[in-house]
Design a protein around this motif. Structure first.
Motif, PDB file in Angstrom:
ATOM      1  N   THR A 156       0.825  -1.208   0.000  1.00 46.13           N
ATOM      2  CA  THR A 156       0.000   0.000   0.000  1.00 46.13           C
ATOM      3  C   THR A 156       0.857   1.255   0.000  1.00 46.13           C
ATOM      4  O   THR A 156       0.592   2.224  -0.714  1.00 46.13           O
ATOM      5  N   ALA A 157       1.920   1.230   0.813  1.00 44.97           N
ATOM      6  CA  ALA A 157       2.774   2.413   0.915  1.00 44.97           C
ATOM      7  C   ALA A 157       3.486   2.704  -0.395  1.00 44.97           C
ATOM      8  O   ALA A 157       3.570   3.848  -0.838  1.00 44.97           O
ATOM      9  N   THR A 158       4.017   1.701  -1.033  1.00 47.14           N
ATOM     10  CA  THR A 158       4.758   1.916  -2.282  1.00 47.14           C
ATOM     11  C   THR A 158       3.838   2.206  -3.443  1.00 47.14           C
ATOM     12  O   THR A 158       4.253   2.799  -4.430  1.00 47.14           O
ATOM     13  N   GLY A 159       2.567   1.782  -3.344  1.00 49.61           N
ATOM     14  CA  GLY A 159       1.632   2.034  -4.433  1.00 49.61           C
ATOM     15  C   GLY A 159       0.864   3.323  -4.285  1.00 49.61           C
ATOM     16  O   GLY A 159       0.053   3.658  -5.146  1.00 49.61           O
ATOM     17  N   THR A 160       1.094   4.095  -3.203  1.00 46.30           N
ATOM     18  CA  THR A 160       0.371   5.349  -2.947  1.00 46.30           C
ATOM     19  C   THR A 160       1.318   6.515  -3.133  1.00 46.30           C
ATOM     20  O   THR A 160       2.421   6.524  -2.593  1.00 46.30           O
ATOM     21  N   THR A 161       0.875   7.513  -3.873  1.00 45.12           N
ATOM     22  CA  THR A 161       1.731   8.671  -4.138  1.00 45.12           C
ATOM     23  C   THR A 161       1.619   9.726  -3.060  1.00 45.12           C
ATOM     24  O   THR A 161       2.477  10.598  -2.950  1.00 45.12           O
ATOM     25  N   THR A 162       0.547   9.722  -2.273  1.00 48.31           N
ATOM     26  CA  THR A 162       0.360  10.704  -1.205  1.00 48.31           C
ATOM     27  C   THR A 162      -0.006   9.999   0.078  1.00 48.31           C
ATOM     28  O   THR A 162      -0.480   8.861   0.080  1.00 48.31           O
ATOM     29  N   GLY A 163       0.192  10.665   1.198  1.00 52.64           N
ATOM     30  CA  GLY A 163      -0.225  10.136   2.489  1.00 52.64           C
ATOM     31  C   GLY A 163       0.870   9.462   3.251  1.00 52.64           C
ATOM     32  O   GLY A 163       0.825   9.378   4.461  1.00 52.64           O
ATOM     33  N   THR A 164       1.897   8.941   2.575  1.00 55.38           N
ATOM     34  CA  THR A 164       3.020   8.300   3.249  1.00 55.38           C
ATOM     35  C   THR A 164       4.303   8.802   2.638  1.00 55.38           C
ATOM     36  O   THR A 164       4.346   9.219   1.485  1.00 55.38           O
ATOM     37  N   SER A 165       5.334   8.698   3.409  1.00 50.70           N
ATOM     38  CA  SER A 165       6.652   9.150   2.934  1.00 50.70           C
ATOM     39  C   SER A 165       7.634   8.023   3.078  1.00 50.70           C
ATOM     40  O   SER A 165       7.776   7.450   4.142  1.00 50.70           O
ATOM     41  N   MET A 166       8.290   7.667   1.962  1.00 55.69           N
ATOM     42  CA  MET A 166       9.273   6.588   1.971  1.00 55.69           C
ATOM     43  C   MET A 166      10.684   7.120   2.070  1.00 55.69           C
ATOM     44  O   MET A 166      11.629   6.357   2.175  1.00 55.69           O
TER      45      MET A 166
END
Length: 556
Positions: free
Chosen positions: A486-496
């Motif tokens: 989910t984190a890697t597939g989302t462009t907003t909301g999380t920071s990698m």
């Protein structure tokens, strides 16, 4: 099958080259128009059942008949064997229960063949002047094909391979490919690759040795018994095969490709090439072929590229569909979940043990099908007796036999190929330390099963996160893997990406906000979503039950 393939090939040839109509083809070959349409649609005739061919008694006495006819070559003309006399001697001297009609047909066909062979031997004894006659090759008309031996340092080991060469006779433009064998699948795949690089097919003929990939049996003169699949291939691309005489007598008939194979090998394959895969080597050869357009063949005014520019427009265009060069086989899955194909072993999913599967064998790859579903894909093995196993194919068995995993061949091959990573090793060690060998290994197998439905990077990230948190549960790995997806597939909301100068601490997780029903309705109205017409929740019915219960308590 062979006669039907030849018929279909002839029909397709006249339809493609001579533009004959369906009715005209039916009249020419004496077949129904439906048969003509089938030949136009596909070069391979539909299968039909045929009874098993019986072994003829004549096959056991061919040598005796040939000996009698050979005696006739030096006997007086009026004292030679007739078919009846041959039949009588077979019955009396060899006790052969053979039909007279078969003997008569064989004598009628075989006598002129033996006479021609004797005449050829006499001409050789008389002596023929050796030499060569200059030949001219019209543009786009002819090509030559040959295989040459080649040694390659493949993945660190010296391996004997084979260099396929197709060379246009007019321009000298050639296409080279390396294969692990000279099998029919490699032979056909080399043709397809060459036709696609050249952009067409010679309109007259292609010259060949008597390769087993194309020829079943060498008959008299240049007559050959060709394989059905090779006939279908030629009918699909619409070209004629010219077979050279066997041995030294026919070596000069395709001297261009004979010399080109050695020249190309000395120029581009010395020193011995060192590659990891044959695909890597073939990419090098494609670049080498392109670089030879500037080469000038001795005695010619034009370069190879200039001559090919004249020749290319005259080649016959390729058909719309590519011929499937993979060889279709069937194999039985043994109790070790393996199949044997060309003396090499490959693994398949354990659920297929005891069944028969369909195999599509190409020059570089092997695919396994259960019905129409592809269940396994392996690179084709080269050396006899090699074995390639996928650890994933044995996971269901290992769930019941976890003690078999540490010493399994599939695990050893997965480690050598890097598919069993350090993260797997760390999880396995932690799980065995916490739950013991058997339970810890089962936990690892459950984690390996996650690779079937989640990306590899996500599973490895989930393993690392679970081990870092002190958990050796497959469920924890699955949860962390889905979070990573989910984190890697989302462009907003999380920071990698951590802040500059800060240590990398993994993905930054955001806290989920509590959304009330009223807030959801307001958000829906603002976003244009359909209104939620459901009634607001109420506890009125439960209040009635409460009142009923209170009344009962008072009455008691």
């Amino acid at each position: 099958m062979g006669s039907r393939v030849e018929l279909y090939a002839a029909i397709r040839f006249d339809w493609q080259r001579n533009q004959m109509s369906v009715r005209g083809l039916a009249d020419k070959y004496g077949v129904h128009r439906r048969t003509v349409r089938e030949a136009i649609d596909s070069p391979i005739p539909p299968p039909r059942r045929s009874p098993p061919r019986r072994t003829l008694v004549l096959d056991t006495v061919r040598g005796a008949i040939d000996a009698m006819l050979a005696e006739d070559l030096s006997a007086p003309r009026k004292q030679r064997h007739t078919a009846k006399r041959v039949f009588e001697r077979l019955r009396a001297e060899h006790h052969a229960q053979v039909s007279y009609s078969y003997v008569a047909k064989y004598v009628h066909r075989r006598r002129p063949q033996l006479a021609a062979e004797a005449a050829a031997r006499d001409a050789a004894r008389a002596g023929v002047v050796a030499g060569f006659v200059p030949q001219c090759h019209p543009p786009g008309a002819e090509a030559e094909v040959d295989f040459a031996d080649l040694w390659v340092r493949l993945a660190g080991e010296m391996t004997k391979c084979f260099l396929f060469t197709l060379r246009l006779s007019h321009s000298g433009r050639a296409v080279h490919r390396v294969f692990a064998s000279q099998g029919q699948e490699a032979f056909l795949e080399g043709h397809v690759a060459a036709f696609e690089v050249l952009g067409g097919v010679p309109f007259d003929k292609i010259r060949y040795d008597n390769l087993r990939s194309a020829v079943h049996r060498v008959l008299f003169g240049r007559t050959r018994s060709e394989s059905g699949r090779w006939l279908a291939f030629r009918a699909h691309y619409g070209f004629t095969a010219f077979y050279c005489l066997p041995g030294k007598d026919g070596a000069h008939e395709k001297g261009g490709v004979e010399g080109d194979g050695g020249r190309f090998r000395r120029t581009h394959l010395v020193p011995v090439p060192a590659v990891d895969t044959l695909a890597e080597l073939n990419n090098r050869l494609a670049a080498a072929d392109a670089s030879e357009d500037a080469r000038r063949i001795d005695g010619r005014a034009q370069t190879v590229g200039e001559a090919f520019a004249v020749e290319a427009p005259l080649l016959v265009a390729l058909p719309a569909e590519r011929f499937d060069t993979a060889l279709s086989l069937t194999a039985r899955v043994d109790r070790y979940a393996k199949i044997m194909v060309r003396q090499c072993q490959y693994s398949v999913p354990a659920r297929l043990i005891g069944t028969r599967v369909r195999v599509a064998l190409s020059a570089s790859e092997l695919q396994v099908f259960d019905g129409s579903r592809r269940v396994a894909t392996h690179p084709r093995l080269i050396a006899r007796g090699e074995c390639r196993l996928e650890l994933d194919h044995y996971l269901e068995i290992l769930l019941g036999k976890p003690g078999a995993l540490p010493g399994s061949t599939a695990l050893a091959q997965a480690r050598a190929a890097g598919r069993f990573a350090a993260a797997h090793e760390a999880f396995w060690a932690a799980a065995r330390g916490k739950h013991g060998d058997a339970a810890g290994t089962r936990a690892l197998i459950e984690v390996l099963l996650l690779h079937r439905r989640l990306p590899e990077a996500a599973v490895l990230a989930g393993i690392r996160a679970a081990v870092a948190a002190g958990s050796v549960s497959a469920d924890a790995v699955a949860i962390e893997a889905r979070k990573h997806t989910t984190a890697t597939g989302t462009t907003t909301g999380t920071s990698m990406t951590p802040a500059a100068g800060a240590p990398a601490a993994g993905p930054q997780r955001s806290r989920a906000a509590v959304v009330t029903l009223g807030a959801r309705r307001r958000a829906a109205s603002l976003s244009g979503l359909p209104a939620d017409g459901r009634p607001a929740p109420s506890v009125r019915d439960y209040d009635q039950l409460l009142a009923h219960r209170t009344g009962q308590e008072r009455s008691s």
